[in-house]
Design an enzyme around this catalytic site. Structure first.
Site, mmCIF file in Angstrom:
data_model
loop_
_atom_site.group_PDB
_atom_site.id
_atom_site.type_symbol
_atom_site.label_atom_id
_atom_site.label_comp_id
_atom_site.label_asym_id
_atom_site.label_seq_id
_atom_site.Cartn_x
_atom_site.Cartn_y
_atom_site.Cartn_z
ATOM 1 N N TYR A 254 -5.726 55.558 -2.463
ATOM 2 C CA TYR A 254 -5.229 55.068 -3.756
ATOM 3 C C TYR A 254 -3.973 54.205 -3.602
ATOM 4 C CZ TYR A 254 -8.531 57.849 -6.508
ATOM 5 O OH TYR A 254 -9.663 58.353 -7.106
ATOM 6 N N PHE B 225 1.417 57.462 -12.593
ATOM 7 C CA PHE B 225 0.560 58.632 -12.389
ATOM 8 C C PHE B 225 0.168 58.833 -10.929
ATOM 9 C CE2 PHE B 225 -2.156 55.060 -13.729
ATOM 10 C CZ PHE B 225 -3.047 54.989 -12.666
ATOM 11 N N ARG C 88 -20.712 51.886 -12.070
ATOM 12 C CA ARG C 88 -19.666 51.892 -13.099
ATOM 13 C C ARG C 88 -20.290 52.179 -14.477
ATOM 14 N NH1 ARG C 88 -14.924 50.711 -10.956
ATOM 15 N NH2 ARG C 88 -13.851 50.026 -12.838
ATOM 16 N N THR D 37 -13.216 54.908 -17.688
ATOM 17 C CA THR D 37 -12.251 55.785 -16.991
ATOM 18 C C THR D 37 -11.791 56.917 -17.889
ATOM 19 O OG1 THR D 37 -11.488 53.883 -15.717
ATOM 20 C CG2 THR D 37 -10.042 55.803 -15.759
ATOM 21 N N ASN E 211 -11.325 63.040 -14.141
ATOM 22 C CA ASN E 211 -12.467 62.347 -14.754
ATOM 23 C C ASN E 211 -13.733 62.368 -13.893
ATOM 24 O OD1 ASN E 211 -11.658 60.496 -12.862
ATOM 25 N ND2 ASN E 211 -11.531 58.770 -14.260
ATOM 26 N N GLU F 76 -13.704 50.995 1.220
ATOM 27 C CA GLU F 76 -13.658 52.425 0.887
ATOM 28 C C GLU F 76 -14.687 53.207 1.712
ATOM 29 O OE1 GLU F 76 -12.021 51.722 -3.690
ATOM 30 O OE2 GLU F 76 -14.008 52.589 -3.401
HETATM 31 P P1 CMP Z 1 -10.395 56.184 -10.242
HETATM 32 O O1 CMP Z 1 -11.580 55.339 -10.526
HETATM 33 O O2 CMP Z 1 -10.545 57.233 -9.223
HETATM 34 O O3 CMP Z 1 -9.188 55.217 -9.816
HETATM 35 C C1 CMP Z 1 -7.845 55.473 -10.146
HETATM 36 C C2 CMP Z 1 -7.680 56.713 -10.926
HETATM 37 O O4 CMP Z 1 -6.437 56.888 -11.535
HETATM 38 C C3 CMP Z 1 -8.647 56.712 -12.078
HETATM 39 O O5 CMP Z 1 -9.949 56.886 -11.601
HETATM 40 C C4 CMP Z 1 -8.100 57.807 -12.966
HETATM 41 O O6 CMP Z 1 -8.657 59.079 -12.692
HETATM 42 C C5 CMP Z 1 -6.638 57.805 -12.582
HETATM 43 N N1 CMP Z 1 -5.837 57.413 -13.725
HETATM 44 C C6 CMP Z 1 -5.898 56.251 -14.378
HETATM 45 N N2 CMP Z 1 -5.015 56.258 -15.400
HETATM 46 C C7 CMP Z 1 -4.409 57.470 -15.376
HETATM 47 C C8 CMP Z 1 -3.417 58.078 -16.167
HETATM 48 N N3 CMP Z 1 -2.867 57.444 -17.207
HETATM 49 N N4 CMP Z 1 -3.042 59.331 -15.834
HETATM 50 C C9 CMP Z 1 -3.588 59.966 -14.775
HETATM 51 N N5 CMP Z 1 -4.531 59.425 -13.987
HETATM 52 C C10 CMP Z 1 -4.944 58.189 -14.289
#
Ligand code: CMP
Length: 140
Positions: A51, A59, A87, A93, A114, A128
């Site tokens: 990440y 976050f 997607r 998301t 999520n 990745e």
């Molecule tokens: P992902 O597709 O795994 O890529 C980045 C991740 O950051 C995203 O899914 C979310 O789970 C997480 N994410 C994005 N916005 C927020 C937020 N406001 N608070 C916490 N986690 C976040």
């Protein structure tokens, strides 16, 4: 190869609730094939690297803590337009905005917890996948 590939993670909120098979059914029903899969405990170093693009986001710490809080299932998915298709299968998301029948609408608890990650481009999918799988691990 039949189509293109994307990288997926079934996140700790889903593995904790024993939903790996349920998520995989939505993936397969959506027309993608699981051509590599491994259940792992992600280390802090792996999560921070994975990440890295989000390292300046507020976050980030919470995200790394969550992704290392329990097992995840890393996967390579294959099919027509795999990145875009996955997607669609995952949904938005934020689960509150996700369409009916999507993984996040069905299973996600919050924007952070999520249930699934999917690559956002073919280039990132390749990067990745390479972080978790070698070519010999992927059998289409
Ligand atoms: P992902 O597709 O795994 O890529 C980045 C991740 O950051 C995203 O899914 C979310 O789970 C997480 N994410 C994005 N916005 C927020 C937020 N406001 N608070 C916490 N986690 C976040």
């Amino acid at each position: 190869m039949a189509g293109t590939r994307t990288f997926s993670i079934i996140k700790p909120d889903a593995t904790e609730r024993n939903l790996t098979g349920a998520v995989n059914k939505v993936i397969e029903d959506g027309g993608l094939r699981i051509v590599a899969q491994r259940r792992i405990q992600m280390t802090q170093v792996q999560a921070e690297r994975f990440y890295g693009v989000h390292s300046e986001r507020p976050f980030f710490g919470e995200l790394v803590e969550f992704m290392t809080s329990g097992p995840v299932v890393v996967q390579v998915l294959e099919g027509e337009n795999a990145v875009a298709r996955y997607r669609d299968i995952m949904g938005a998301t934020n689960p509150a905005e996700a369409a009916d029948g999507t993984i996040r609408k069905l299973f996600a608890k919050s924007i952070g917890e999520n249930s699934a990650h999917g690559s956002d481009s073919d280039e990132n999918a390749e990067l990745e996948i390479a972080q978790f799988f070698s070519a010999a691990d992927i059998v289409g």
